[in-house]
Design a protein around this motif. Structure first.
Motif, PDB file in Angstrom:
ATOM      1  N   GLN A  18       0.871  -1.179   0.000  1.00 30.50           N
ATOM      2  CA  GLN A  18       0.000   0.000   0.000  1.00 30.50           C
ATOM      3  C   GLN A  18       0.906   1.227   0.000  1.00 30.50           C
ATOM      4  OE1 GLN A  18      -3.545  -0.138   0.811  1.00 30.50           O
ATOM      5  NE2 GLN A  18      -3.869   2.046   0.849  1.00 30.50           N
ATOM      6  N   ALA A  20       2.488   4.431   1.048  1.00 33.33           N
ATOM      7  CA  ALA A  20       2.593   5.044   2.375  1.00 33.33           C
ATOM      8  C   ALA A  20       2.160   6.508   2.334  1.00 33.33           C
ATOM      9  CB  ALA A  20       4.027   4.933   2.893  1.00 33.33           C
ATOM     10  N   ALA A  21       1.549   6.948   3.405  1.00 31.16           N
ATOM     11  CA  ALA A  21       1.172   8.352   3.545  1.00 31.16           C
ATOM     12  C   ALA A  21       2.424   9.171   3.880  1.00 31.16           C
ATOM     13  CB  ALA A  21       0.142   8.503   4.663  1.00 31.16           C
ATOM     14  N   PRO A  22       2.439  10.458   3.517  1.00 32.53           N
ATOM     15  CA  PRO A  22       3.595  11.282   3.873  1.00 32.53           C
ATOM     16  C   PRO A  22       3.717  11.425   5.382  1.00 32.53           C
ATOM     17  CG  PRO A  22       1.842  12.632   2.923  1.00 32.53           C
ATOM     18  CD  PRO A  22       1.414  11.208   2.807  1.00 32.53           C
ATOM     19  N   VAL A  27       3.698  16.184  -0.182  1.00 29.59           N
ATOM     20  CA  VAL A  27       2.833  15.197  -0.812  1.00 29.59           C
ATOM     21  C   VAL A  27       3.723  14.123  -1.429  1.00 29.59           C
ATOM     22  CG1 VAL A  27       0.896  16.750  -1.204  1.00 29.59           C
ATOM     23  CG2 VAL A  27       2.680  16.557  -2.939  1.00 29.59           C
ATOM     24  N   THR A  28       3.208  12.928  -1.553  1.00 27.02           N
ATOM     25  CA  THR A  28       4.031  11.818  -2.048  1.00 27.02           C
ATOM     26  C   THR A  28       4.254  11.875  -3.551  1.00 27.02           C
ATOM     27  OG1 THR A  28       2.054  10.439  -2.126  1.00 27.02           O
ATOM     28  CG2 THR A  28       3.454  10.255  -0.169  1.00 27.02           C
ATOM     29  N   GLN A  78       3.834   4.152  -5.059  1.00 29.28           N
ATOM     30  CA  GLN A  78       3.316   5.526  -5.054  1.00 29.28           C
ATOM     31  C   GLN A  78       2.831   5.921  -6.448  1.00 29.28           C
ATOM     32  OE1 GLN A  78       2.654   7.360  -2.536  1.00 29.28           O
ATOM     33  NE2 GLN A  78       3.912   6.536  -0.889  1.00 29.28           N
ATOM     34  N   SER A  81      -0.494   4.258  -7.241  1.00 28.77           N
ATOM     35  CA  SER A  81      -1.580   4.926  -6.532  1.00 28.77           C
ATOM     36  C   SER A  81      -1.959   6.235  -7.221  1.00 28.77           C
ATOM     37  CB  SER A  81      -1.173   5.186  -5.079  1.00 28.77           C
ATOM     38  OG  SER A  81      -2.185   5.866  -4.391  1.00 28.77           O
TER      39      SER A  81
END
Length: 155
Positions: A18, A20-22, A27-28, A78, A81
């Protein structure tokens, strides 16, 4: 007929995690025109660093290569996504940037970064051949030995 990136990942027995969130104020990914820029990714596997430390000290070149590869897996995650799950929208890996946490005497940065570069070609074929910068740094977040960022050409 050529394999898709997803088929190549499956053949390499790679399951993307999944995205990952920053962890800070960024922002990623950023999409601008036909470019997708992916922020630096650490060698996180199941939420934990694959290894910690510096190249040329407690981290071997072999472990560094594995970390660079893990970073690129997270970069691809990333990108997937950001592209609504469709890696076929990636037309080219334009550039990879590698940061290698190392002792001042370390000079094998390119060897370590090949872990990411080789995987880019394995997953995207000729479109995975890219420009690259690899630099040594005194430290990285969480005491990670490697961080990798990317720029993709996308449709």
């Amino acid at each position: 007929m050529s394999q898709t990136p997803e088929e190549r990942l499956a053949a390499l027995d790679i399951t993307l995690p999944q995205a990952a969130a920053p962890v800070a104020n960024y922002v990623t990914t950023v999409r601008t025109g036909n470019q997708l820029i992916v922020s630096g990714q650490l060698p996180l596997v199941d939420g934990k660093l694959l290894i910690v430390g510096k190249l040329g000290a407690e981290v071997s070149n072999h472990a560094g290569v594995a970390c660079a590869r893990a970073c690129l897996i997270n970069v691809i995650s990333q990108a997937k996504s950001a592209l609504d799950g469709d890696l076929t929208r990636i037309k080219r890996v334009v550039r990879l940037g590698g940061f290698i946490a190392c002792v001042p005497e370390f000079t094998e940065h390119a060897v370590v970064m090949n872990g990411a570069s080789d995987l880019a070609v394995d997953v995207f074929g000729d479109a995975g051949r890219h420009a690259r910068s690899t630099i040594g740094v005194p430290s990285l977040p969480m005491n990670a030995p490697v961080e990798v960022e990317a720029i993709f050409e996308v449709e």
